[in-house]
Motif scaffolding. Sequence first.
Motif, short mmCIF file in Angstrom:
data_model
loop_
_atom_site.label_atom_id
_atom_site.label_comp_id
_atom_site.label_asym_id
_atom_site.label_seq_id
_atom_site.Cartn_x
_atom_site.Cartn_y
_atom_site.Cartn_z
N VAL A 154 0.85 -1.19 0.00
CA VAL A 154 0.00 0.00 0.00
C VAL A 154 0.89 1.24 0.00
CG1 VAL A 154 -1.78 1.31 1.21
CG2 VAL A 154 -1.85 -1.20 1.23
N ASN A 155 0.96 1.90 -1.14
CA ASN A 155 1.73 3.14 -1.27
C ASN A 155 0.84 4.30 -0.85
OD1 ASN A 155 4.35 2.32 -2.37
ND2 ASN A 155 3.20 1.67 -4.18
N ASN A 156 0.85 4.57 0.45
CA ASN A 156 -0.04 5.59 1.00
C ASN A 156 0.66 6.92 1.29
OD1 ASN A 156 -2.45 6.62 2.71
ND2 ASN A 156 -0.75 6.58 4.17
N ALA A 157 1.97 6.89 1.52
CA ALA A 157 2.69 8.11 1.90
C ALA A 157 2.50 9.20 0.85
CB ALA A 157 4.17 7.81 2.08
N GLY A 158 2.23 10.41 1.33
CA GLY A 158 2.06 11.52 0.41
C GLY A 158 1.61 12.76 1.16
N PHE A 159 1.76 13.92 0.54
CA PHE A 159 1.26 15.15 1.15
C PHE A 159 0.97 16.17 0.07
CE2 PHE A 159 5.80 15.98 0.88
CZ PHE A 159 5.89 17.34 0.60
N GLY A 160 0.26 17.24 0.45
CA GLY A 160 -0.11 18.29 -0.49
C GLY A 160 0.46 19.63 -0.08
N LEU A 161 0.32 20.59 -0.96
CA LEU A 161 0.82 21.94 -0.71
C LEU A 161 -0.12 22.95 -1.35
CD1 LEU A 161 3.12 23.80 0.35
CD2 LEU A 161 4.20 23.54 -1.89
N TYR A 162 -0.58 23.90 -0.53
CA TYR A 162 -1.52 24.92 -1.02
C TYR A 162 -0.79 26.20 -1.38
CZ TYR A 162 -5.40 28.22 -1.12
OH TYR A 162 -6.30 29.18 -1.51
N GLY A 163 -1.25 26.86 -2.45
CA GLY A 163 -0.72 28.17 -2.80
C GLY A 163 -0.50 28.33 -4.29
N GLU A 164 -0.43 29.59 -4.73
CA GLU A 164 -0.13 29.86 -6.13
C GLU A 164 1.30 29.40 -6.44
OE1 GLU A 164 -0.81 33.94 -7.05
OE2 GLU A 164 -2.84 33.95 -6.20
N PHE A 165 1.48 28.81 -7.60
CA PHE A 165 2.77 28.23 -7.97
C PHE A 165 3.91 29.25 -7.89
CE2 PHE A 165 5.96 27.02 -11.20
CZ PHE A 165 6.37 25.81 -10.66
N LEU A 166 3.64 30.50 -8.26
CA LEU A 166 4.67 31.52 -8.23
C LEU A 166 5.10 31.88 -6.81
CD1 LEU A 166 3.50 33.98 -11.03
CD2 LEU A 166 5.38 32.33 -11.13
N LYS A 167 4.30 31.48 -5.82
CA LYS A 167 4.59 31.86 -4.44
C LYS A 167 5.03 30.68 -3.56
CE LYS A 167 1.27 35.68 -4.60
NZ LYS A 167 0.02 36.24 -4.02
N GLY B 289 -1.06 -11.41 -5.28
CA GLY B 289 -0.69 -10.21 -4.55
C GLY B 289 -1.45 -9.01 -5.06
N GLY B 290 -1.13 -7.86 -4.51
CA GLY B 290 -1.81 -6.65 -4.93
C GLY B 290 -1.07 -5.40 -4.48
N VAL B 291 -1.23 -4.35 -5.26
CA VAL B 291 -0.64 -3.04 -4.95
C VAL B 291 -1.76 -2.01 -4.92
CG1 VAL B 291 0.95 -1.22 -5.70
CG2 VAL B 291 1.55 -3.64 -6.07
N MET B 292 -1.81 -1.23 -3.85
CA MET B 292 -2.74 -0.10 -3.80
C MET B 292 -1.93 1.20 -3.79
SD MET B 292 -5.35 1.30 -0.84
CE MET B 292 -6.45 -0.11 -0.80
N ASN B 293 -2.20 2.06 -4.74
CA ASN B 293 -1.58 3.38 -4.80
C ASN B 293 -2.63 4.43 -4.43
OD1 ASN B 293 0.93 2.39 -5.73
ND2 ASN B 293 0.16 2.30 -7.83
N VAL B 294 -2.32 5.24 -3.43
CA VAL B 294 -3.29 6.25 -2.98
C VAL B 294 -3.14 7.50 -3.82
CG1 VAL B 294 -4.13 7.63 -1.06
CG2 VAL B 294 -3.32 5.30 -0.66
N ALA B 295 -4.17 7.77 -4.61
CA ALA B 295 -4.21 8.98 -5.45
C ALA B 295 -5.17 9.97 -4.78
CB ALA B 295 -4.64 8.63 -6.87
N SER B 296 -6.14 10.48 -5.52
CA SER B 296 -7.06 11.48 -5.00
C SER B 296 -8.11 11.75 -6.06
CB SER B 296 -6.29 12.77 -4.70
OG SER B 296 -7.17 13.87 -4.54
N VAL B 297 -9.26 12.28 -5.66
CA VAL B 297 -10.22 12.74 -6.67
C VAL B 297 -9.58 13.85 -7.50
CG1 VAL B 297 -12.30 12.10 -5.40
CG2 VAL B 297 -11.30 14.36 -5.04
N GLY B 298 -8.58 14.53 -6.91
CA GLY B 298 -7.86 15.57 -7.66
C GLY B 298 -7.10 15.04 -8.86
N ALA B 299 -6.94 13.72 -8.95
CA ALA B 299 -6.25 13.12 -10.09
C ALA B 299 -7.02 13.30 -11.39
CB ALA B 299 -6.02 11.64 -9.84
#
Length: 260
Positions: free
Chosen positions: A85-98, A132-142
Amino acid sequence: MNKTVLITGASGGIGKELADRFAKDGYNVVLVARSEDKLTELAKKYQESYRVQATVFAKDITLPGVAEEIAAELKKKGITIDYLVNNAGFGLYGEFLKTKLEQEMNMIDVNIKALTIMTKLFLPDMVKRRQGGVMNVASVGAFYPGPLMAVYFATKAYVLSYTEALENELSGTGVTVTALCPGPTATGFVGRAELGSSKLYQSGVMEVGKVADEAYRDFLRGKTLIIPGAIHRFITSLPRLLPRKVMTRSIRQRTEQVDR
């Protein structure tokens, strides 16, 4: 012999909830995250409450060679990984230029690079065993572009595309590949991404336990795409119906902070 699942980002949120469910059902668990104290506490709980084997790796899998070290140590101990289960991940908020480039490069390392390396390391043996099986955690944002979270949404688009392609390649091997695409969920992700005051999260989030229940059940059933919650399944259908620019404007409006 009990089967074994390796979960990254296992110290909290969806990763921890999935670890709870696997351990409760008798799976041995390999827990990977940076927080040693939290992992050790979880491992002790699983061993005492469920009588399963719990192995802890308090490591940063984005660092060069760390994923390979984990794989080598597991092989040395004779631990076979049946599910990843590839769950590790994080997000970042803000305008790309900033936003800060260092944070975005770290996010790409976690959300994309580490996930890809871990899959590359453990998938071949699953295919050899034909199970076996692999789960990759994405997002509705995908499913769409994400103004104000441009890099995060793009990393999750990679995860979804990569997962669906692998699922096709592995057809007939006995190994399943699953993309979990949760919507806004009550986890530590919200605070780290600084999204707590956004319209997206102010409008309501799913309980992490409910997300994990659906993810766990459907993953073991071999489902390729899991989108917890009927409203989120509807939302992910909209890009097929609306012009791209309309969707992009809509996502920006939903992502903007309430106090702006």
